[in-house]
Design an enzyme around this catalytic site. Sequence first.
Site, mmCIF file in Angstrom:
data_model
loop_
_atom_site.group_PDB
_atom_site.id
_atom_site.type_symbol
_atom_site.label_atom_id
_atom_site.label_comp_id
_atom_site.label_asym_id
_atom_site.label_seq_id
_atom_site.Cartn_x
_atom_site.Cartn_y
_atom_site.Cartn_z
ATOM 1 N N MET A 148 0.207 -17.756 9.726
ATOM 2 C CA MET A 148 -0.943 -18.381 10.391
ATOM 3 C C MET A 148 -0.467 -18.829 11.768
ATOM 4 O O MET A 148 0.044 -19.935 11.941
ATOM 5 C CB MET A 148 -1.451 -19.567 9.547
ATOM 6 C CG MET A 148 -2.518 -20.412 10.220
ATOM 7 S SD MET A 148 -4.030 -19.488 10.585
ATOM 8 C CE MET A 148 -4.723 -20.482 11.899
ATOM 9 N N GLU B 12 0.814 -1.222 0.000
ATOM 10 C CA GLU B 12 0.000 0.000 0.000
ATOM 11 C C GLU B 12 0.843 1.266 0.000
ATOM 12 O O GLU B 12 0.307 2.364 0.066
ATOM 13 C CB GLU B 12 -0.934 0.006 1.220
ATOM 14 C CG GLU B 12 -1.974 -1.102 1.183
ATOM 15 C CD GLU B 12 -3.099 -0.917 2.197
ATOM 16 O OE1 GLU B 12 -3.008 -0.024 3.061
ATOM 17 O OE2 GLU B 12 -4.072 -1.694 2.112
ATOM 18 N N GLU C 288 -11.319 -1.864 15.546
ATOM 19 C CA GLU C 288 -12.230 -3.004 15.424
ATOM 20 C C GLU C 288 -12.031 -3.990 16.582
ATOM 21 O O GLU C 288 -12.869 -4.835 16.850
ATOM 22 C CB GLU C 288 -11.970 -3.751 14.107
ATOM 23 C CG GLU C 288 -12.769 -3.217 12.934
ATOM 24 C CD GLU C 288 -12.327 -1.847 12.457
ATOM 25 O OE1 GLU C 288 -11.118 -1.560 12.506
ATOM 26 O OE2 GLU C 288 -13.183 -1.051 12.066
ATOM 27 N N CYS D 142 -9.205 -12.657 7.761
ATOM 28 C CA CYS D 142 -8.201 -13.060 6.771
ATOM 29 C C CYS D 142 -8.740 -14.053 5.754
ATOM 30 O O CYS D 142 -8.327 -14.047 4.596
ATOM 31 C CB CYS D 142 -6.985 -13.667 7.454
ATOM 32 S SG CYS D 142 -6.126 -12.502 8.499
ATOM 33 N N HIS D 143 -9.642 -14.944 6.192
ATOM 34 C CA HIS D 143 -10.048 -16.034 5.302
ATOM 35 C C HIS D 143 -11.395 -15.803 4.643
ATOM 36 O O HIS D 143 -11.852 -16.648 3.874
ATOM 37 C CB HIS D 143 -10.006 -17.366 6.052
ATOM 38 C CG HIS D 143 -8.602 -17.775 6.399
ATOM 39 N ND1 HIS D 143 -7.733 -18.309 5.473
ATOM 40 C CD2 HIS D 143 -7.900 -17.666 7.549
ATOM 41 C CE1 HIS D 143 -6.556 -18.541 6.048
ATOM 42 N NE2 HIS D 143 -6.630 -18.149 7.310
ATOM 43 N N ASP E 23 -18.534 2.074 11.304
ATOM 44 C CA ASP E 23 -17.118 2.083 10.893
ATOM 45 C C ASP E 23 -16.869 3.255 9.946
ATOM 46 O O ASP E 23 -16.067 3.165 9.021
ATOM 47 C CB ASP E 23 -16.737 0.736 10.243
ATOM 48 C CG ASP E 23 -15.243 0.601 9.978
ATOM 49 O OD1 ASP E 23 -14.474 1.433 10.491
ATOM 50 O OD2 ASP E 23 -14.854 -0.327 9.252
ATOM 51 N N GLY F 293 -6.573 -0.247 15.169
ATOM 52 C CA GLY F 293 -7.097 -1.327 16.008
ATOM 53 C C GLY F 293 -8.489 -1.102 16.575
ATOM 54 O O GLY F 293 -8.905 -1.815 17.486
HETATM 55 O O1 LIG Z 1 -10.301 1.370 12.853
HETATM 56 C C1 LIG Z 1 -9.122 1.101 12.610
HETATM 57 O O2 LIG Z 1 -8.211 1.162 13.455
HETATM 58 C C2 LIG Z 1 -8.804 0.708 11.209
HETATM 59 C C3 LIG Z 1 -7.502 0.485 10.769
HETATM 60 C C4 LIG Z 1 -7.274 0.150 9.424
HETATM 61 C C5 LIG Z 1 -5.852 -0.045 9.053
HETATM 62 O O3 LIG Z 1 -5.013 0.117 9.937
HETATM 63 O O4 LIG Z 1 -5.490 -0.345 7.929
HETATM 64 C C6 LIG Z 1 -8.390 0.059 8.550
HETATM 65 C C7 LIG Z 1 -9.661 0.295 9.100
HETATM 66 N N1 LIG Z 1 -9.836 0.614 10.394
HETATM 67 C C8 LIG Z 1 -10.851 0.250 8.311
HETATM 68 O O5 LIG Z 1 -11.949 0.455 8.839
HETATM 69 C C9 LIG Z 1 -10.762 -0.029 6.931
HETATM 70 O O6 LIG Z 1 -11.785 -0.057 6.213
HETATM 71 C C10 LIG Z 1 -9.491 -0.277 6.373
HETATM 72 C C11 LIG Z 1 -9.109 -0.578 5.065
HETATM 73 C C12 LIG Z 1 -7.767 -0.727 5.108
HETATM 74 C C13 LIG Z 1 -6.845 -1.050 4.021
HETATM 75 O O7 LIG Z 1 -5.643 -1.106 4.277
HETATM 76 O O8 LIG Z 1 -7.323 -1.234 2.866
HETATM 77 N N2 LIG Z 1 -7.311 -0.528 6.378
HETATM 78 C C14 LIG Z 1 -8.352 -0.243 7.169
HETATM 79 CA CA LIG Z 2 -12.078 0.835 11.206
#
Ligand SMILES: O=C(O)c1cc(C(=O)O)c2c(n1)C(=O)C(=O)c1cc(C(=O)O)[nH]c1-2
Ligand SMILES: [Ca+2]
Length: 699
Positions: A660, A78, A192, A621-622, A318, A190
Amino acid sequence: MGGAGMKAVKAGAKYSAVALAAALLVSARPAPPPIEWPVYGRTNAALRFAPIDQIDKANVGSLGLAWYQQLDTDRGQESTPIMVGGVLYVSTAWSKVFAFDARTGKRLWGFDPEVPPATLPKGCCDAINRGVSVANGRVYVGTLDGRLIALDATTGRKLWSVVTVDQSKPYTITGATMTVGRLVLIGNAGAEYGVRGYLSAYDGATGRLVWRFYTVPNPDGKPDGQPSDKPLRELAEPGWFGDVWRKAGGGGTVWDSMAYDAETGILYFGVGNGGPYDWHIRSQGKGDNLFLSSIVAVKAATGEYLWHYQTTPEDSWDFTATQQITLLDADFKGRPRKLLLQAPKNGFFYILDRITGELLSAEPYAKVNWANGVDMKTGRPNIVPGAHYQEKPFLQSPSGLGAHSWHPMAYSPQTRLMYIPTQVMSQLYARSTDFTYRPGHMNVAIDTRTLAVPDDPALLAQMKASIYGELIAWDPFEHKIRWRVKHPSMLNGGVLATAGGLVFQGDAEGHLNAYDASTGERLWSYRTVNGIVAPPISYALDGRQYVAVMVGYGGPTAMYGTIVPYRPRLPGRLMVFALGGKTKAKPYDIPAPVPVNVAGVSSAGDPVRGLAAYNDTCLVCHGFSATGRYTADLRRSETIKDADIFRGVVLDGAFEQKGMVSFAQYVSPERAEDIRAYLLQEARKLVDRGDPDAKTAPR
Ligand SMILES: O=C(O)c1cc(C(=O)O)c2c(n1)C(=O)C(=O)c1cc(C(=O)O)[nH]c1-2
Ligand SMILES: [Ca+2]
């Protein structure tokens, strides 16, 4: 005259008359002076506009690969490359840092912070990193496991390292660092999982903490001894209720954008969503929960609060305001103003006065059904009844991935348009009826079972057709989309605009594309085979313009397996293009899809309990319904055929080196068997359907 035009003529002559004509046009142009890409958004105003016009609409057809480097990781890439002093600095997945000669691609040095693989389950979105900052001879990187590290820019040697988070909690760092004067700034992620967000400023020379701005109140009710104490006490605390947020930390992570106005010394940063998501659970359905989903302005030197604007009070979705913040000096309604522009996840495009924080405009740039516009007097969205999904589920646009996520947008002063990579997707939000906070787990407090991938092929086809990506050319002043390009998948690359009248964007299918900035016509496309989520950059050296991009698909798309096209995980690459470039990339070794084979395999576990446990622990992840991509497709995994082997992987970390790690702290042996039963059920569905997925190969 620089050498670039001449080189392009020679290369063009070998290819085609069109390329030759294009290259001749180039040679008529004065060669560009050296132009760097010194910070994340090119400048700290983050327009992502490269003022270089050697590559233009007429000659972009002869753009070709100048050089490339294959990376040693196949996870999401990214990062925005930084180019200073003829050196390209990039971070890769797993927070590694590399320096390359920007002309030749020669590797100068590499640094591996050796992030423990066990960090992976703490994060929502792959082992990604969005970039480094380079200043005063040092390179700064935030690591997935929460360290901030300074490297010597010449040698890559580590100068200092500090831990910026409580590593016993599910904090991660994915965002790029930023330097302002002697300070280096870093946030974290973090929300979530259950953390309290903040932004830290360190002394770039020594690694000493200078200030920290917490975005939500201290759950202990105590001051932190930081500049955020006062605004938290006076503005935020009265708007938080109950105890759940205290346990979960509240969220409000600062995981992506920052911008800096050197003239005023003001630093702007975007704050993330609430933790848990559901406002009724998080805060008893009361209060605005500041500074969630807000843009915050502080004095960069001290962290002193100046103003904030909350894009989404009562966040239950979110809906972050961590998306790119762009600073623009432009006429607004006939008057020159210092503006701040943002297109956060919630679908509204905001223009603020960046000195006062006054809201000047808030218009939808995408489909929005959770609010009927924004009240310009109060600055608050008119949230529609039912959007909080308490009585019944709510099918919402945009989805939690956002109409626009972190993928950078770009503004061209030539066209006065903002080019935004968007997602067209709705999401069914449903209340969780049995939420209890569990440390270290996903703590979103919504029912993720409603997000299952449908078994019915007709419904599945409908779902696939309704989810895709777009690149839109948004007129921020007239609130109109001037042109749009549809991409087959959601979550495509970030955007670059150039003075050559071009807009560059990669897509999930693995093409790097150049569009006419005025019309959206696609003028050039290069097939990388791998997917692209990162934004391209451009720089000029020795009279030659380059376009560079990190290639490598990943991030949270892993969750959405079946609804994005099949992509095997392939090693990332840094690819650099120039007019007349004729390097041929080595074809990728593409693994053949593995057939499903679960005949005669049984499990004593319960697939219904297994689904709940899977969604809790494995989903991120999965993938929904175990259809995930970019990580092992568990329906095709040999491990699900045998209870002991499966336990060995899930509980004993047999595949730790692949990332994993052991989930013993999250899953009991009984629950692991339930998950296996669920995976066998999903594998059989694939068999019943004739395994259509296995037939899909990369285009
Ligand atoms: O609430 C968070 O702390 C957090 C962190 C991240 C992250 O660190 O990449 C994402 C998100 N939320 C998020 O909601 C999200 O949609 C998201 C997409 C991505 C990505 O790298 O494509 N990171 C994140
Ligand atoms: Ca988020």
